[in-house]
Design a protein around this motif. Structure first.
Motif, PDB file in Angstrom:
ATOM      1  N   GLN A 129       0.831  -1.206   0.000  1.00 52.85           N
ATOM      2  CA  GLN A 129       0.000   0.000   0.000  1.00 52.85           C
ATOM      3  C   GLN A 129       0.867   1.260   0.000  1.00 52.85           C
ATOM      4  O   GLN A 129       0.600   2.221  -0.739  1.00 52.85           O
ATOM      5  CB  GLN A 129      -0.903  -0.007   1.234  1.00 52.85           C
ATOM      6  CG  GLN A 129      -1.819   1.189   1.340  1.00 52.85           C
ATOM      7  CD  GLN A 129      -2.693   1.146   2.587  1.00 52.85           C
ATOM      8  OE1 GLN A 129      -2.754   0.118   3.274  1.00 52.85           O
ATOM      9  NE2 GLN A 129      -3.363   2.238   2.882  1.00 52.85           N
ATOM     10  N   ALA A 130       1.935   1.241   0.827  1.00 52.56           N
ATOM     11  CA  ALA A 130       2.846   2.386   0.876  1.00 52.56           C
ATOM     12  C   ALA A 130       3.590   2.566  -0.449  1.00 52.56           C
ATOM     13  O   ALA A 130       3.803   3.692  -0.918  1.00 52.56           O
ATOM     14  CB  ALA A 130       3.850   2.192   2.018  1.00 52.56           C
ATOM     15  N   ARG A 131       3.960   1.457  -1.071  1.00 52.70           N
ATOM     16  CA  ARG A 131       4.657   1.513  -2.350  1.00 52.70           C
ATOM     17  C   ARG A 131       3.754   2.088  -3.445  1.00 52.70           C
ATOM     18  O   ARG A 131       4.185   2.914  -4.269  1.00 52.70           O
ATOM     19  CB  ARG A 131       5.143   0.113  -2.735  1.00 52.70           C
ATOM     20  CG  ARG A 131       6.009   0.091  -3.977  1.00 52.70           C
ATOM     21  CD  ARG A 131       6.679  -1.268  -4.153  1.00 52.70           C
ATOM     22  NE  ARG A 131       5.720  -2.362  -4.140  1.00 52.70           N
ATOM     23  CZ  ARG A 131       5.578  -3.229  -3.145  1.00 52.70           C
ATOM     24  NH1 ARG A 131       6.336  -3.125  -2.057  1.00 52.70           N
ATOM     25  NH2 ARG A 131       4.678  -4.208  -3.219  1.00 52.70           N
ATOM     26  N   ASP A 132       2.482   1.675  -3.462  1.00 53.01           N
ATOM     27  CA  ASP A 132       1.531   2.217  -4.425  1.00 53.01           C
ATOM     28  C   ASP A 132       1.312   3.711  -4.198  1.00 53.01           C
ATOM     29  O   ASP A 132       1.196   4.496  -5.156  1.00 53.01           O
ATOM     30  CB  ASP A 132       0.196   1.479  -4.328  1.00 53.01           C
ATOM     31  CG  ASP A 132       0.306   0.024  -4.776  1.00 53.01           C
ATOM     32  OD1 ASP A 132       1.293  -0.313  -5.471  1.00 53.01           O
ATOM     33  OD2 ASP A 132      -0.582  -0.780  -4.417  1.00 53.01           O
ATOM     34  N   GLN A 133       1.237   4.093  -2.912  1.00 57.52           N
ATOM     35  CA  GLN A 133       1.050   5.504  -2.581  1.00 57.52           C
ATOM     36  C   GLN A 133       2.237   6.346  -3.060  1.00 57.52           C
ATOM     37  O   GLN A 133       2.077   7.436  -3.620  1.00 57.52           O
ATOM     38  CB  GLN A 133       0.888   5.660  -1.065  1.00 57.52           C
ATOM     39  CG  GLN A 133       0.665   7.103  -0.607  1.00 57.52           C
ATOM     40  CD  GLN A 133      -0.660   7.657  -1.104  1.00 57.52           C
ATOM     41  OE1 GLN A 133      -1.718   7.129  -0.777  1.00 57.52           O
ATOM     42  NE2 GLN A 133      -0.610   8.713  -1.907  1.00 57.52           N
ATOM     43  N   ARG A 134       3.423   5.816  -2.850  1.00 55.69           N
ATOM     44  CA  ARG A 134       4.628   6.521  -3.285  1.00 55.69           C
ATOM     45  C   ARG A 134       4.640   6.673  -4.821  1.00 55.69           C
ATOM     46  O   ARG A 134       4.998   7.739  -5.336  1.00 55.69           O
ATOM     47  CB  ARG A 134       5.873   5.768  -2.826  1.00 55.69           C
ATOM     48  CG  ARG A 134       7.192   6.427  -3.250  1.00 55.69           C
ATOM     49  CD  ARG A 134       8.374   5.599  -2.787  1.00 55.69           C
ATOM     50  NE  ARG A 134       8.506   5.633  -1.343  1.00 55.69           N
ATOM     51  CZ  ARG A 134       9.180   6.586  -0.686  1.00 55.69           C
ATOM     52  NH1 ARG A 134       9.776   7.573  -1.361  1.00 55.69           N
ATOM     53  NH2 ARG A 134       9.266   6.546   0.631  1.00 55.69           N
ATOM     54  N   GLN A 135       4.247   5.616  -5.521  1.00 55.88           N
ATOM     55  CA  GLN A 135       4.224   5.668  -6.980  1.00 55.88           C
ATOM     56  C   GLN A 135       3.224   6.722  -7.470  1.00 55.88           C
ATOM     57  O   GLN A 135       3.502   7.478  -8.413  1.00 55.88           O
ATOM     58  CB  GLN A 135       3.865   4.292  -7.546  1.00 55.88           C
ATOM     59  CG  GLN A 135       3.908   4.218  -9.063  1.00 55.88           C
ATOM     60  CD  GLN A 135       5.300   4.530  -9.622  1.00 55.88           C
ATOM     61  OE1 GLN A 135       6.296   3.996  -9.133  1.00 55.88           O
ATOM     62  NE2 GLN A 135       5.358   5.391 -10.629  1.00 55.88           N
ATOM     63  N   PHE A 136       2.071   6.767  -6.818  1.00 53.76           N
ATOM     64  CA  PHE A 136       1.057   7.769  -7.182  1.00 53.76           C
ATOM     65  C   PHE A 136       1.581   9.178  -6.934  1.00 53.76           C
ATOM     66  O   PHE A 136       1.424  10.082  -7.779  1.00 53.76           O
ATOM     67  CB  PHE A 136      -0.221   7.525  -6.386  1.00 53.76           C
ATOM     68  CG  PHE A 136      -1.292   8.543  -6.629  1.00 53.76           C
ATOM     69  CD1 PHE A 136      -2.129   8.440  -7.738  1.00 53.76           C
ATOM     70  CD2 PHE A 136      -1.468   9.626  -5.763  1.00 53.76           C
ATOM     71  CE1 PHE A 136      -3.123   9.399  -7.969  1.00 53.76           C
ATOM     72  CE2 PHE A 136      -2.451  10.569  -5.985  1.00 53.76           C
ATOM     73  CZ  PHE A 136      -3.282  10.461  -7.095  1.00 53.76           C
TER      74      PHE A 136
END
Length: 208
Positions: free
Chosen positions: A64-71
């Motif tokens: 979830q944190a990785r997806d947030q960072r990518q966004f």
């Protein structure tokens, strides 16, 4: 009956009584050690299961944190392009779409003069899921360590079972039709080994 004969018949009776008491005590202690080994084995399985579950949760939050960072990276890249093109209205529009976690880091970066480091290197930037991932990862490590400790405790009780089995063997040997001195030696060794085992047993934790 001569006095010597009386002593000769009394001594074997005492050894018999000691042997029976020793056999009974060791049988109970052996069963107790088996019970404790089983209990600690159960604790080990539970801890391993909890560690595995926590590890899965940590992986989910990390994703979830990785997806947030990518966004955030994608939106920030658009903002940089708008600023570079002099499109301030578009840049302001993009800023309004910043996620709250990134907004905090962006404001901190702006307050520091908007240096080349960017908002992503700010301590304030903590994507959603980062804290939870760290917490669950730490819990997984803790439970895994507990599982290993429970496994060792179960092994210790199993080893005591072998020790008490040796006492049973020595006691049984003392009851064989052998010389009196050999019988006393076997029984003495059984008592010593049994006492050592009991002392060790008293140092072990108990699980009910």
């Amino acid at each position: 009956m001569p006095e010597g004969s009386s002593h000769g018949t009394h001594s074997p009776d005492v050894r018999d009584i000691v042997a029976v008491v020793l056999l009974s005590a060791m049988a109970v202690l052996t069963a107790w050690c088996g019970f404790q080994a089983s209990k600690w084995g159960g604790e080990m399985s539970i801890a391993f299961s909890q560690a595995s579950s926590a590890r899965v949760q940590a992986t989910n939050f990390d994703g979830q944190a990785r997806d947030q960072r990518q966004f955030d990276l994608t939106v920030y890249a658009s903002w940089v392009e708008a600023k570079a093109a002099g499109e301030d209205e578009l840049a302001a529009f993009i800023e309004e779409r910043f996620q709250p976690d990134f907004r905090v880091a962006f404001d901190a970066w702006q307050a520091q003069g908007a240096d080349e480091g960017g908002p992503f290197v700010q301590d304030e930037y903590v994507p959603t899921g980062t804290t939870e991932a760290a917490e669950y990862s730490a819990r997984a490590d803790e439970k895994f360590a507990e599982a290993l400790e429970s496994n060792q405790r179960g092994d210790n009780y199993s080893l005591l079972t072998v020790l008490f089995a040796l006492v049973l063997f020595l006691t049984a040997m003392s009851q064989r039709n052998i010389a009196a001195w050999a019988s006393r030696v076997f029984l003495g060794l059984a008592m010593i080994v049994g006492l050592v085992g009991i002392v060790i047993l008293l140092t072990f934790p108990i699980k009910i």
